[in-house]
Every structure is written in C-alpha cells, then in structure tokens.
Design an enzyme around this catalytic site. Structure first.
Site, short mmCIF file in Angstrom:
data_model
loop_
_atom_site.label_atom_id
_atom_site.label_comp_id
_atom_site.label_asym_id
_atom_site.label_seq_id
_atom_site.Cartn_x
_atom_site.Cartn_y
_atom_site.Cartn_z
N ARG A 445 -15.28 22.58 45.44
CA ARG A 445 -13.53 21.78 45.57
C ARG A 445 -12.85 21.99 47.10
O ARG A 445 -13.27 23.54 47.07
CB ARG A 445 -13.37 22.05 44.08
CG ARG A 445 -13.83 21.31 43.46
CD ARG A 445 -13.67 22.18 42.56
NE ARG A 445 -14.07 23.54 41.54
CZ ARG A 445 -14.64 24.19 40.79
NH1 ARG A 445 -14.30 23.99 40.16
NH2 ARG A 445 -15.60 25.40 41.24
N ARG A 561 -17.09 9.82 19.80
CA ARG A 561 -16.20 8.66 20.59
C ARG A 561 -15.73 10.03 21.87
O ARG A 561 -15.44 8.33 22.42
CB ARG A 561 -14.95 8.60 19.07
CG ARG A 561 -14.14 9.40 19.04
CD ARG A 561 -13.38 8.86 17.58
NE ARG A 561 -12.07 7.24 18.41
CZ ARG A 561 -11.87 7.49 17.25
NH1 ARG A 561 -11.42 7.37 16.43
NH2 ARG A 561 -11.38 5.88 18.26
N ASP A 577 -10.13 1.97 16.88
CA ASP A 577 -10.84 2.63 15.56
C ASP A 577 -10.59 1.03 14.96
O ASP A 577 -10.24 0.20 15.05
CB ASP A 577 -10.15 3.24 13.96
CG ASP A 577 -9.39 4.65 14.92
OD1 ASP A 577 -10.43 4.98 15.47
OD2 ASP A 577 -8.58 4.98 14.41
N GLU A 578 -11.98 1.41 13.41
CA GLU A 578 -12.84 0.19 13.19
C GLU A 578 -11.41 -0.90 12.20
O GLU A 578 -11.65 -2.50 12.89
CB GLU A 578 -13.38 -0.10 12.07
CG GLU A 578 -12.85 1.11 10.94
CD GLU A 578 -14.31 1.62 10.50
OE1 GLU A 578 -14.39 0.39 9.28
OE2 GLU A 578 -14.36 2.38 10.45
N ASP A 579 -10.61 -0.49 12.07
CA ASP A 579 -9.47 -1.42 11.92
C ASP A 579 -8.52 -1.35 12.41
O ASP A 579 -7.27 -2.14 11.76
CB ASP A 579 -9.17 -1.18 10.68
CG ASP A 579 -8.87 0.54 10.27
OD1 ASP A 579 -8.58 1.04 11.69
OD2 ASP A 579 -8.40 1.50 9.55
N ASP A 666 -8.44 13.34 17.68
CA ASP A 666 -7.41 12.38 18.35
C ASP A 666 -6.44 13.28 19.28
O ASP A 666 -6.00 13.13 20.08
CB ASP A 666 -7.02 10.52 17.92
CG ASP A 666 -6.61 11.53 15.77
OD1 ASP A 666 -6.72 12.55 15.86
OD2 ASP A 666 -5.95 10.23 16.13
#
Length: 756
Positions: A445, A561, A577-579, A666
């Site tokens: 670096r 995820r 999220d799925e919903d 999350d």
C-alpha cells in the site's frame, strides 16, 4: 618567481590530496564547529531557509509524500538533524535484514498467521509467571484476531508468552531469567520469525537503550524509544510508548470536535512535566524555563518526583514547583496549538500519543528518535521537529508556521490517532501489517493509503491493486463508481408459491425494469427447494442467478448475503429482503444517490441506536425520531468492497454472533461501514414501510426480535471496543417530488404514488 609558482603548485596538490583523504569527515567537522558556535553564540544562527539550503543533498523522507514541503517546515525535516547537525557516532554494523534473518517460506500473502506461546508452567512456589496487564492485552488482541493460529506449523510469526515489555530491572514488571526461558522455547531457533514487544529497556542511571538483559538474536524488535543508531532498517519496527491504562481495543476518539478557524488556541506552545535535575534527559528540561512567559508559551516543570528529589533539588526547584502547580495538564492539552514533546529518560514519551489525541501538534525535541511506524507514516504531515541543542529557536519555529498549515497538521493528528494509535490492538495490528508488506508476494500500500483515512488497516490490498476499486479512494483519484449495480435478494422465509401476486415476484419485475441493473442474484436460504427457472418472471437480457444448497450442499447462511460472490462484478450492490416492496423509480433514485456517496450505505428503512441509562447499555429502536444511525440492508445500496471486509476482515466473534442468532447481519454491516468511513448512512425519501405486511411469517413480527437485536448491538460494540454508529438527520428526496407542477417534468413519478 618560478620557485614561488612551484611552491604554490605543491601547496595546491597537498591540499587536494588532503581533501580527498579527509573528505569523508569534512562535513562532520563543519557540524562540530557549527554546534560549538551555536552554543557560544546562539544569536548568530543563520535563518531557517539559509540553514536548509546550505546543505544541497537534503535527505528524502522515508515515506514519500504527495505534497511538496511547505516553506514553514523546511527546517523541521526528521532526518535533517541526525544527518547534518548531530554528533552521533557511525552506526554499528547491522547484520539482520528480512532477507538474512527471516524465513519467508513460512509465510504467504494468504497465510500470515501468528502463534502465541502458551503460558509457562507454574514455578516451584505454585505461582504463574508474572505478566503485566499491557502484555496480556497484546496477547488477547492477537488471540482474538484473524492473525491467530493455535498450530505452530502454520505460523508465519511467533510471539513470546514471556513478558518482555518492561526491561527495567527496578520495575515490578521486570521478568527475570529471560535468556534461559528463551532457550526452552521449542521453536526459538535463535529468534528467527519471532517478534519481541518492548516498551522500556535499561535502568537508572544510564537507561541503556539496548539494555534488554537478553540477546534477541534474529527476532524482530517492536520497540518504543528506538534510535536511528540501534534500529535495524527494514527489520525492526518502532512502536509508541503507551501507559498502563491504555485500552485493548477501540479507544477514545480524538479531542478535536471541529476543524474550523481560528486555527490558533489560547496557548501557542505548552508543556507540563517532570524536570530531571541530573542525569540523562535533564539538559533539555532544565532549560525550558527560558522559554516560559506565562502568556502564549507555557512550559512548566517540577522537581517533585522520585524518593530523593529533595536531596537533589537545585536553586530553581521551588520556583518551578510553584509555577507547575498553576496549570492543569489536561487544560493545557486542550487549549494549546503546539505541545512540546521532549525526551525523557528515554527517547520516547507518553506525551507523544497524548498530544496526538488532543489534536495538539507535537513539537519533537528528542534527537535521533525513530518515530513510531516511521517507515510507513509521513510524520511531516502531523508533527514539527526541533533540535535539542537549538532550544531557543523553538518559539520562532512555531510562530513562523501559517494558519493553514496548522489546520492541516491538526487534522492529520486525528487521522493518525484514530487509525493507528488509539488502542493496543491497532498498534499491534499496524506492526503486523508493516511486517506483512515486507513479504515478497504481498502487495504494498503506497504512502497515500497509509497516511489518509481510513488507513492501511482497513484498506486490504488483496481485494484490488487499483485505487478506484476502493469506495473511499474514488474521490481522491477523481473517479466515480461503475455505471451499474447487482441486485442480491436474500430469501429466508419463502412464499408457498412464486406467483405474479407474490412480493418476491413483483420485486424481481421492478428490478428488471431498472435502467441501471446489471444482474440479479437470488440467495435461496429457506428450507423448501428453490422454484424452477420457468417459474421466475422474465428478466429479458438481464441474467438471473439462483444460488441455493443442492442435495449435498448446505443452503446459504445469513452471513452469505454479504459474501463476495464471483457473480458480483459491479461496484454497487443492491441488497434486498424477499418481501421488499420498492418500485423501479425508488431503486433508480437510491442508486443515483449512492453514486454520489459510494463509501456509505444508502437506502430506505432506517433505525436508530441510543444509550439507555436505566440498563447501562445500548438500545435499538425502529420508532421514527429526528435522527437515525442505521439503514437496514433489506433495501439498500453499498459498495462490494464491504462484502470482502465482512467476510475476510471482521472478527470471528462478530460473525459467530450473527450465525448463532440467525439475525443482526444488517446491523453488523452498518457498524462495519461506519467504522471504516466514520460517517453515518444516508436515508432516501420518506417511505416508512418497505415490507410486505401480508407476510405473516416474517421475523419482524416476532416479539423477541428487537430484544435479540439489542443484544447483538451491545455484543458488537463490545468487540469493536466502542460504538462505531453515528447519528444523522439527513434525508434525500428527488427534486420536484410531490410539487404541484406538470407530471412530465418529474423524473421519478412513481415515487409520488407510494403511500407512507
């Protein structure tokens, strides 16, 4: 006449031969003459810039800075004194280098593991061997990190179980019989691939820097108060001196709450500390009263230390003690622009770190001291150098520095303090990373990364070898993130059937219509099998990948995820999220906001943390307040680099908490991003609900859900060592949103149709 010419020619030839023979010592004679003249008549010193320019071969910085040296600091270069003014003897032959005293075959860029020797067995009296609190903190920091391995055959570095921090034989923490203990270590091998941590060496009255009391052999020394004469370049590591109450991890933030002008504070230069009436370190401190004027220069000392100070006091002690009692040390730190950091009995001083934390620019008065991590940190951006023998010039030096330069120096003290010095864990990890960059195959670096936020510890070079791949370096190179995003939908519950009326089906269709989407990934983590491809809505030219556990494979876990999947090639990741029930305009608007803030989480559902005095713990709430500190990743954009950090950098303790609770991933991602950037997330538009309320099996309906998340929050804060989350009351809405103007003028017309 001819004879006269011959004599002149002979004299010239002799002078030339003498010059060639003694040329190597010419500069040293000039130095001595200059130092003697300074001591006899300090008022006849040349101006600073003349002092600088009279030596044309001015040495380069160990760390190359991207900035030119301002006129204010020409005289303040760290190598200036030791090479051109100092009277030091030639350095001893230093045989150890990484190439000669280190076995590279034990280390690879993917295998930089550290083995800590177990504690020694009980002695004949049944007592464990002594170990100081600070050395125990070093061991704990290593054993709880990703560097640690319990298998010595896999180790690249070895750390002693013997406490070597304090090698002052008069100290209560001094460990005896170290040489014989070292020989009993099964992997000692004359110290090869070992690292020895040390804060104090030598003892009264000479405080010999090399007085460890044992031969370190080929071991790397991570040592405080190192001099340029004793440091083995590209081998040893200079570390800071820290006190016994120094925190293991986290640490307090810097004291500079605002970087606004005016840059100057109440006092221009300050120092408060011990005065050694005799012995090593006494010369400079005994002369500080010449600079003290009780107005803008406050330099006070006391003779009251040690058991026999009254027997050794001089005629000034009573007056110095009275003046010393007039000032509070913390007040001076907080209200001084510059803080003098003179050497003590040893070259290093506790005041160095204390000044950094306070944002008080250190004025270093310790000749030949190798500053902590000097091979990587450009201290010219955060400190000023002075010479111990030119003490009376110090007021003129600090008065000549411009206000803009003072502001830049003060800002850099906070960056360095928070990124490398605020805890023992950071000091140890920085030491490891400096050694790691010496490996032949590990990418380096550059100085820019080391010397700007978020620093080298959070910029993992194995992720990418180009700056524009890191979210926090984009602005510095004048670039923007890539033009598209990858949508990652985490399916944990799963509807009974994937029908056109289900929330997941609608969500995929909304994403497909987005002008910025690159591909869609479905992480199928629920128990029932994933639907066949023909059951999913048509996505046109946009690829759709479904990742689920096969017959002999485990289904994706909750932390996966945030796994850096090979299918994610874009800089931006849309986590859903799925919903989630967001429409296409909401997705496109949030993505364009994220492009302006690629280092942050940008999304819709917001939550907040707070300190609960009744429980003496952190609280978590979903109530709408005037601030938020979390944007949930159930509908948010973030940079894919954070997937890499989440999976490969976070402590195993944090990931284990998420895995055991099947929750809180999350929150952990928010803490990670805030820890890296020291900035809050960004919420877009006013939408309160982003979930399908008809999904009765959602974990959000579980009454114990918030209790569990609050427990996670406190666990995360304990492992980080502080609370990384920051509050914000900013919300970004599209222009002309809900304004009474023509609908054709609105870019995100669907957002207006969303109910709150």
């Amino acid at each position: 006449m001819q004879a006269k010419k011959r004599y002149i020619l002979v004299i010239i030839c002799c002078a030339f031969l003498a010059y060639c023979y003694f040329g190597g010592y010419r500069l040293k004679w000039l130095q001595k003459l200059f130092a003697i003249s300074v001591r006899k008549n300090p008022s006849k010193l040349p101006p600073y810039q003349q002092l600088y320019y009279q030596f044309p071969d001015y040495p380069e910085q160990p760390v190359q800075s991207s900035h030119s040296i301002p006129d204010d600091d020409l005289y303040a270069h760290p190598s200036f004194e030791s090479k051109y003014i100092g009277d030091s003897l030639p350095s001893p032959i230093r045989t150890c280098r990484m190439e000669t005293c280190f076995d590279f075959t034990k280390c690879t860029d993917q295998n930089f593991l550290v083995y800590v020797y177990p504690p020694e067995p009980l002695n004949s009296l049944g007592a464990p061997p002594p170990i100081s609190p600070n050395y125990q903190k070093i061991i704990s920091a290593i054993q709880e990190s990703r560097y640690y391995t319990a298998d010595p055959d896999k180790a690249c570095l070895f750390v002693l179980g013997i406490d070597t921090l304090d090698r002052d034989s008069l100290s209560e923490d001094y460990v005896r019989n170290v040489p014989s203990r070292l020989q009993r270590l099964p992997y000692w091998n004359n110290g090869r691939n070992h690292i020895i941590f040390n804060l104090y060496s030598g003892t009264w009255p000479d405080y010999n820097e090399n007085g460890l009391g044992f031969d370190p052999g080929q071991a790397i020394l991570a040592k405080a108060s190192m001099s340029v004469q004793s440091l083995r370049p590209n081998f040893d590591v200079s570390i800071p001196l820290f006190h016994k109450q120094f925190p293991l991890r986290g640490g307090n933030t810097g004291f500079v709450a605002s970087n606004n002008f005016p840059a100057n504070k109440k006092y221009l230069l300050a120092f408060k500390g011990k005065r050694y009436v005799h012995g090593i370190g006494s010369e400079t401190r005994n002369s500080l009263f010449h600079l003290h004027n009780a107005r803008d220069l406050v330099l006070v000392t006391t003779c009251r230390h040690g058991k026999s100070w009254r027997d050794l006091q001089d005629a000034r002690c009573d007056e110095d003690n009275r003046e010393y009692d007039r000032y509070d040390y913390e007040t001076l730190l907080q209200n001084s622009t510059f803080c003098l950091v003179p050497r003590g009995r040893r070259l290093g001083s506790f005041r160095f770190l204390e000044a950094l934390q306070a944002g008080c620019i250190p004025v270093l008065l310790s000749n030949s001291w190798v500053l902590p991590f000097q091979s990587k940190i450009d201290w010219q951006q955060a400190a000023i150098w002075a010479d111990e023998r030119l003490l009376l010039q110090v007021p003129d030096i600090v008065r000549s520095i411009s206000a803009s330069r003072i502001l830049a120096l003060r800002q850099q003290t906070q960056v360095l303090w928070e990124r490398y010095f605020s805890s023992i864990e950071k000091i140890v990890f920085t030491t490891f990373e400096i050694i790691r960059e010496r490996l032949p195959d590990y990418p380096h670096r550059n100085g820019l990364i080391w010397n700007q936020s978020p620093g080298a510890l959070l910029t993992v070079p194995t992720f990418s070898d180009t700056a524009h791949r890191f979210p926090f370096l984009l602005e510095g190179v004048g670039l923007r993130p890539g033009p598209n995003y990858t949508a990652v939908i985490f399916v944990q519950i799963g509807a009974q059937q994937l029908t056109p009326g289900s929330a997941l089906y609608k969500l995929v269709k909304s994403i497909t219509k987005s002008q910025f989407v690159d591909k869609i990934m479905i992480l199928w983590a629920c128990d029932r099998p994933a639907p066949a491809r023909k059951r999913w809505p048509s996505t046109g030219h946009i690829p759709l990948h479904v990742i689920s556990g096969g017959p002999n494979e485990e289904r994706p876990s909750i932390s996966q995820r945030f796994f850096p999947h090979e299918h994610i090639e874009t800089d931006a990741v849309l986590s859903l999220d799925e919903d989630a029930i967001l429409n296409t305009d909401e997705l496109d608007f949030a993505y364009q906001v994220w492009q302006d803030f690629p280092d942050r989480i940008v999304g819709y559902p917001a939550r907040a943390h707070f300190w609960d005095d009744t429980k003496n713990a952190w609280g978590y709430t979903s109530k709408w307040t005037n601030y938020y500190s979390i944007v949930l990743t159930g509908a948010a954009f973030y940079h894919r680099y954070y997937n890499y950090l989440y999976t490969n950098w976070l402590s195993y303790l944090l990931l284990k908490t998420v895995q055991q609770s099947s929750n809180c991933e999350d929150i952990l991602m928010n803490l990670l991003v805030s820890h890296v950037t020291r900035k809050p997330p960004i919420k877009v538009t006013q939408r309160k609900g982003y979930k399908d309320r008809e999904s009765g099996r959602s974990p959000w309906n579980d009454p114990d859900h918030f209790i569990q998340r609050q427990s996670c929050l406190n666990t995360f804060a304990a492992v980080f060592g502080y609370m990384p989350l920051l509050r914000s009351n900013l919300r970004l809405d599209p222009v002309l949103y809900r304004d009474s103007v023509s609908n054709l003028r609105k870019k995100y017309r669907q957002i207006e149709l969303v109910g709150s």
